[in-house]
Enzyme design. Structure first.
Site, PDB file in Angstrom:
ATOM      1  N   HIS A 213     -24.350 -26.352 -36.330  1.00 32.23           N
ATOM      2  CA  HIS A 213     -25.434 -26.823 -37.265  1.00 32.23           C
ATOM      3  C   HIS A 213     -26.644 -27.036 -36.668  1.00 32.23           C
ATOM      4  CE1 HIS A 213     -21.364 -28.485 -39.173  1.00 32.23           C
ATOM      5  NE2 HIS A 213     -22.182 -27.875 -40.338  1.00 32.23           N
ATOM      6  N   HIS A 217     -27.939 -21.431 -37.970  1.00 33.47           N
ATOM      7  CA  HIS A 217     -27.041 -21.687 -39.109  1.00 33.47           C
ATOM      8  C   HIS A 217     -27.855 -21.648 -40.595  1.00 33.47           C
ATOM      9  CE1 HIS A 217     -23.892 -22.824 -41.926  1.00 33.47           C
ATOM     10  NE2 HIS A 217     -24.662 -23.992 -42.247  1.00 33.47           N
ATOM     11  N   HIS A 253     -30.968 -27.151 -46.030  1.00 34.57           N
ATOM     12  CA  HIS A 253     -29.634 -28.081 -46.322  1.00 34.57           C
ATOM     13  C   HIS A 253     -28.780 -28.761 -45.108  1.00 34.57           C
ATOM     14  CE1 HIS A 253     -27.302 -24.669 -44.491  1.00 34.57           C
ATOM     15  NE2 HIS A 253     -26.550 -25.355 -44.586  1.00 34.57           N
ATOM     16  N   ASP A 254     -29.120 -28.464 -43.866  1.00 34.19           N
ATOM     17  CA  ASP A 254     -28.406 -29.152 -42.776  1.00 34.19           C
ATOM     18  C   ASP A 254     -29.380 -29.923 -41.983  1.00 34.19           C
ATOM     19  OD1 ASP A 254     -26.142 -29.214 -43.245  1.00 34.19           O
ATOM     20  OD2 ASP A 254     -25.671 -27.283 -42.219  1.00 34.19           O
ATOM     21  N   ASP A 364     -22.989 -20.994 -47.612  1.00 31.64           N
ATOM     22  CA  ASP A 364     -22.708 -22.141 -46.542  1.00 31.64           C
ATOM     23  C   ASP A 364     -21.627 -21.646 -45.750  1.00 31.64           C
ATOM     24  OD1 ASP A 364     -23.484 -24.440 -44.931  1.00 31.64           O
ATOM     25  OD2 ASP A 364     -22.544 -25.813 -46.387  1.00 31.64           O
TER      26      ASP A 364
END
EC number: 3.1.4.35
Length: 466
Positions: A213, A217, A253-254, A364
């Site tokens: 993560h 990514h 998103h992370d 994802d």
């Protein structure tokens, strides 16, 4: 109430205000060395880091200026080398393509027939000649995705085998800038390259150097979104705000992921778990960091050309997209999407939102779209995070997560199970609406077969990346 209305009502309850609320005060999750030896940064800490990185951003701007000519040359090479992919469009031609809730009222079937750019009556519309040039550039890229055996170079955003493993942070930022450019957003929203560069630089610095993560990514997921929109010709159908929303959500998103799952946060009673009432803990944290960046000076510069209504729709979509990446809710979203496929309408804003959600959720977990050697690297990276978490669970006498235990995981079996349960059904559902994604489905099936016949310790793990 219709299924799609249920899910959108649920999403909209997150916040009724059209603009993001102020960031939560000090959400630092600090465990001492005897517990975790791992901090989940607060939004305030992240903001401080962002300020410290502004000087670096200025340096990146200078470097970017030197690289612009190279980017243009590489883009031309990409266009020349791309292999045409036949587009099969299941959606009926008599379906009106487009009125979204962004106030874009001029989309119609002419969007696909004439390949008009989706400027949607913006006040500062480009000159006609520039618009035609932009359309030609978009058309030359649509449905042209490099073959499975191409080498990956620094700007190879058109390749199905895009790999971020050998790329530096600056290379990844450059890839992000190119995705914005090739998506047509520069002209459609009058975005400046410097504002995008500054934004991507601060986002990159807000990711940790985790095995899985990480910013690597984030860019890999964003590049998958780019390929999906390219292959399905949706760059000519989605509104500029929809495109901007899903690209920003993909990149962010992370943000600040601690490499420890929601379950771990809840069992450990971490500060962010308490803050978010044990609900989509990490996803809410990622969203908070994202909104903090978007509300900063750098974010304001990026969004400075958007109208009030466009900003409202942009923030709304970014919120629902990032929160939807919680794999605990995977089957709920999947069912809602399956329920609307037969009646899907481009005039229905809820349908469009749910399609974007499925795009991001699928991207994802899409390492199996890559060649086996690339997906294998992602496998080992995710397993490293999983095993580290399992060690911490044992150290802290927490409940053990079964698919993370070193002694019990059989990697190729875990991979096959995940593909069959999560990844393949997601892309098959998307293919039911957008038949041009058939090649992606076939690639997933091919990799699944490799795992089915492979008992080695290498594996592409796709278990819940939360």
């Amino acid at each position: 109430m219709a299924p799609q209305q249920n899910i959108m009502k649920q999403l909209q309850q997150m916040q009724s205000s059209p603009y993001p609320s102020s960031s939560p005060s000090s959400t630092t999750v600090s465990q001492n060395n005897d517990n975790l030896n791992h901090n989940v940064h607060s939004l305030n800490n992240s903001s401080n880091n962002n300020n410290n990185n502004n000087n670096n951003n200025n340096n990146n701007n200078n470097n970017n200026n030197n690289n612009n000519n190279n980017n243009n040359n590489n883009n031309n090479n990409n266009n020349n080398n791309n292999n045409s992919i036949n587009e099969k469009n299941k959606i009926n031609d008599n379906n009106n393509r487009g009125n979204s809730d962004d106030g874009n009222n001029n989309n119609s079937n002419n969007n696909s027939n004439n390949n008009n750019s989706n400027n949607n009556n913006r006040d500062d519309e480009e000159e006609e000649g520039d618009d035609e040039d932009n359309n030609n550039n978009n058309n030359s890229n649509n449905n042209k995705i490099r073959g499975y055996n191409d080498n990956n170079d620094i700007n190879d955003i058109f390749s199905i085998n895009f790999s971020s493993w050998s790329k530096s942070k600056d290379n990844l930022i450059e890839n992000g800038v190119l995705i914005f450019e090739e998506s047509g957003l520069y002209k459609e929203l009058n975005l400046s390259k410097s504002s995008i560069l500054n934004f991507l630089s601060i986002v990159a610095s807000s990711y940790r150097n985790n095995p899985f993560h990480s910013f690597n990514h984030a860019i890999a997921v964003t590049q998958t979104i780019f390929l999906i929109l390219l292959k399905t010709n949706l760059f000519n159908i989605l509104s500029p705000i929809e495109k901007l929303s899903i690209i920003i959500a993909s990149i962010c998103h992370d943000l600040d992921h601690p490499a420890l799952s929601n379950r771990f946060q809840i069992n450990m009673k971490s500060s962010i778990a308490v803050l978010y009432n044990n609900k989509s803990v990490l996803e809410n944290h990622h969203l908070s960091i994202c909104l903090g960046i978007l509300e900063s000076k750098i974010g304001n510069e990026l969004l400075s050309t958007l109208t009030v209504e466009e900003k409202k729709q942009f923030f709304r979509r970014v919120k629902i997209l990032i929160l939807a990446t919680d794999m605990e809710n995977h089957f709920t979203y999947k069912k809602q999407f399956d329920d609307i496929i037969s009646t899907f309408s481009w005039d229905n804003s809820e349908h469009r939102d749910l399609l974007l959600i499925m795009f991001l959720k699928s991207a994802d977990i899409s390492n199996e779209l890559r060649s086996f050697d690339i997906s294998n690297k992602w496998a080992n990276a995710l397993m490293e995070e999983f095993f580290n978490q399992s060690d911490l669970e044992k150290l802290n006498n927490l409940p053990l997560t079964p698919f993370m235990e070193r002694e019990k995981v059989v990697l190729h079996l875990t991979q096959v199970s995940f593909i069959e349960k999560f990844l393949l059904p997601s892309y098959q559902s998307l293919q039911n609406l957008l038949p041009s994604l058939e090649d992606f489905v076939q690639r997933i099936i091919e990799n699944k077969e490799i795992w089915s016949n492979n008992g080695s310790s290498s594996s592409t793990t796709s278990s819940s990346p939360n």
